[in-house]
Design a protein around this motif. Structure first.
Motif, PDB file in Angstrom:
ATOM      1  N   VAL A  13       1.050   2.960  10.565  1.00 13.46           N
ATOM      2  CA  VAL A  13       2.342   3.571  10.868  1.00 13.46           C
ATOM      3  C   VAL A  13       2.098   4.921  11.526  1.00 13.46           C
ATOM      4  CG1 VAL A  13       4.508   4.438   9.920  1.00 13.46           C
ATOM      5  CG2 VAL A  13       3.420   2.408   8.911  1.00 13.46           C
ATOM      6  N   ALA A  40       6.980   9.279   8.070  1.00 12.57           N
ATOM      7  CA  ALA A  40       5.812   8.455   7.740  1.00 12.57           C
ATOM      8  C   ALA A  40       5.774   8.141   6.251  1.00 12.57           C
ATOM      9  CB  ALA A  40       4.537   9.170   8.171  1.00 12.57           C
ATOM     10  N   GLU A  41       6.118   9.142   5.422  1.00  8.43           N
ATOM     11  CA  GLU A  41       6.098   8.947   3.972  1.00  8.43           C
ATOM     12  C   GLU A  41       7.150   7.934   3.534  1.00  8.43           C
ATOM     13  OE1 GLU A  41       6.541  11.587  -0.157  1.00  8.43           O
ATOM     14  OE2 GLU A  41       6.714  12.551   1.818  1.00  8.43           O
ATOM     15  N   GLN A  51       5.812   4.571   4.360  1.00 11.15           N
ATOM     16  CA  GLN A  51       4.707   4.225   3.461  1.00 11.15           C
ATOM     17  C   GLN A  51       5.253   3.704   2.130  1.00 11.15           C
ATOM     18  OE1 GLN A  51       2.296   7.474   1.982  1.00 11.15           O
ATOM     19  NE2 GLN A  51       0.451   6.208   2.115  1.00 11.15           N
ATOM     20  N   ASN A  52       6.238   4.381   1.588  1.00  8.49           N
ATOM     21  CA  ASN A  52       6.844   3.941   0.329  1.00  8.49           C
ATOM     22  C   ASN A  52       7.553   2.598   0.498  1.00  8.49           C
ATOM     23  OD1 ASN A  52       5.968   6.231  -1.040  1.00  8.49           O
ATOM     24  ND2 ASN A  52       7.823   7.383  -0.571  1.00  8.49           N
ATOM     25  N   LYS A  70       4.921  -0.105   0.483  1.00  4.37           N
ATOM     26  CA  LYS A  70       4.398  -0.240  -0.881  1.00  4.37           C
ATOM     27  C   LYS A  70       5.367  -1.048  -1.744  1.00  4.37           C
ATOM     28  CE  LYS A  70       2.814   3.455  -2.905  1.00  4.37           C
ATOM     29  NZ  LYS A  70       2.697   4.883  -3.315  1.00  4.37           N
ATOM     30  N   GLU A 127      -1.781   0.229  -1.589  1.00  9.59           N
ATOM     31  CA  GLU A 127      -1.735   1.504  -0.873  1.00  9.59           C
ATOM     32  C   GLU A 127      -2.882   1.655   0.111  1.00  9.59           C
ATOM     33  OE1 GLU A 127      -1.065   6.248  -1.897  1.00  9.59           O
ATOM     34  OE2 GLU A 127      -1.120   4.749  -3.487  1.00  9.59           O
ATOM     35  N   ILE A 163      -2.240   0.513   3.715  1.00  8.04           N
ATOM     36  CA  ILE A 163      -1.200   1.188   4.495  1.00  8.04           C
ATOM     37  C   ILE A 163      -1.744   2.525   4.976  1.00  8.04           C
ATOM     38  CG2 ILE A 163       1.179   2.008   4.509  1.00  8.04           C
ATOM     39  CD1 ILE A 163       1.568   0.345   1.903  1.00  8.04           C
ATOM     40  N   GLN A 164      -1.824   2.694   6.283  1.00  6.47           N
ATOM     41  CA  GLN A 164      -2.291   3.945   6.859  1.00  6.47           C
ATOM     42  C   GLN A 164      -1.165   4.575   7.670  1.00  6.47           C
ATOM     43  OE1 GLN A 164      -5.961   3.498   9.021  1.00  6.47           O
ATOM     44  NE2 GLN A 164      -6.942   2.298   7.401  1.00  6.47           N
ATOM     45  N   VAL A 165      -0.805   5.818   7.337  1.00  3.81           N
ATOM     46  CA  VAL A 165       0.297   6.487   8.033  1.00  3.81           C
ATOM     47  C   VAL A 165      -0.197   7.787   8.641  1.00  3.81           C
ATOM     48  CG1 VAL A 165       2.016   5.470   6.494  1.00  3.81           C
ATOM     49  CG2 VAL A 165       1.081   7.710   5.957  1.00  3.81           C
TER      50      VAL A 165
END
Length: 293
Positions: free
Chosen positions: A220, A241-242, A245-246, A249, A255, A258-260
């Motif tokens: 992301v 981005a956060e 990411q959530n 998840k 986790e 997932i790379q942000v």
């Protein structure tokens, strides 16, 4: 003496004539052997398998895609040793002797591959099975020029599994992995939430991920326009981005898969001097990776 010679010649000629006639090897499940099994029934894949004793499997497959498609494979225990033209005929079952055979098509099976049929011919094979007939493949045996191989698909017990297969096809997702593997979504000004159109697209990605256990990486990357200062843009980008990411998840992705990265107003793709350019720059790029099978 002449009569004995004539009889001998006739016997030899009959023997030669008989040896010139190609012999047939028939492979088809007997009624008590015939089974049709749904081995995949998900929004991503539908697969229907029919074992053919001593020969292999007949497999119908359909996959999530923008277009409804159907593949058929005749999976052989011993792949073709030579490329052959194959006659495809629809045969009546033994208990319907008054019906005749119907020629469906001539296709080609390639050396060292299983037999593949796609497109309308694959649908025609399903249609003949639904009628209670036996689609049959016929080709010259590559190991012996005096033999022909005939491989039939039994329609016994076909209909119940076919009903499930049809329902599965109707419920396939209307997009494939390739359609969503690289996606660019957009934000409204100063918002950490995607705009409505992009939210719909994100929902499609989420639906695909829910059913695909092979997704092993989600990348992301979020970007802003250049209206705000560098620090404000960077902070907003990282918040976006956060949030994503959530979100991923919550779909059950570990986790570490997932790379942000928030890039702020760096790496614009259009001119920030125009409203349209700024709209394009307020974006998130989502890339999916999956295990290669």
């Amino acid at each position: 003496m002449n009569k004995l010679f004539a009889t001998t010649v006739a016997t030899v000629l009959v023997s030669i004539s008989t040896s010139a006639v190609a012999l047939d090897k028939h492979y088809v499940a007997k009624p008590q052997q015939s089974t049709w099994q749904m081995v995949a029934n998900t929004p991503l894949e539908c697969r229907l398998v029919h074992p053919i004793p001593n020969y292999g499997d007949a497999v119908f497959s359909s996959y999530a895609s923008k277009k409804i498609s159907l593949d058929f494979e005749l999976k052989m225990k011993r792949p073709m040793g030579k490329t052959r033209d194959v006659s495809l005929v629809s045969m009546p079952p033994a208990w319907r002797p008054g019906e005749g055979a119907t020629r469906l098509n001539t296709i080609r099976f390639f050396q060292q591959f299983d037999g593949y049929v796609g497109g309308q011919t694959a649908w025609n094979i399903l249609g003949e099975l639904e009628k209670g007939r036996y689609p049959t493949f016929s080709y010259q045996e590559w190991r012996s020029r005096d033999e022909r191989i005939e491989v039939g698909l039994s329609s016994v017990l076909f209909q119940p599994s076919y009903n499930v297969f049809s329902d599965c096809i109707a419920n396939l997702l209307p997009y494939s992995f390739e359609d969503i593997a690289f996606t660019i979504l957009h934000y409204d000004r100063t918002s950490v939430e995607l705009n409505k159109q992009s939210q719909k697209r994100l929902a499609q990605i989420a639906e695909y991920i829910k059913h695909n256990q092979d997704i092993d990486l989600v990348l992301v990357s979020t970007y802003t326009d250049a209206v705000d200062s560098k620090s404000v843009s960077q902070s907003l980008s990282e918040k976006r981005a956060e949030v994503l990411q959530n979100y991923f998840k919550s779909l059950g992705l570990p986790e570490d898969r997932i790379q942000v990265q928030g890039y702020g107003k760096r790496r614009p793709v259009d001119d920030n001097a125009s409203p349209l350019g700024r709209d394009k720059n307020r974006r998130v790029v989502i890339s999916l990776g999956r295990t290669q099978v």
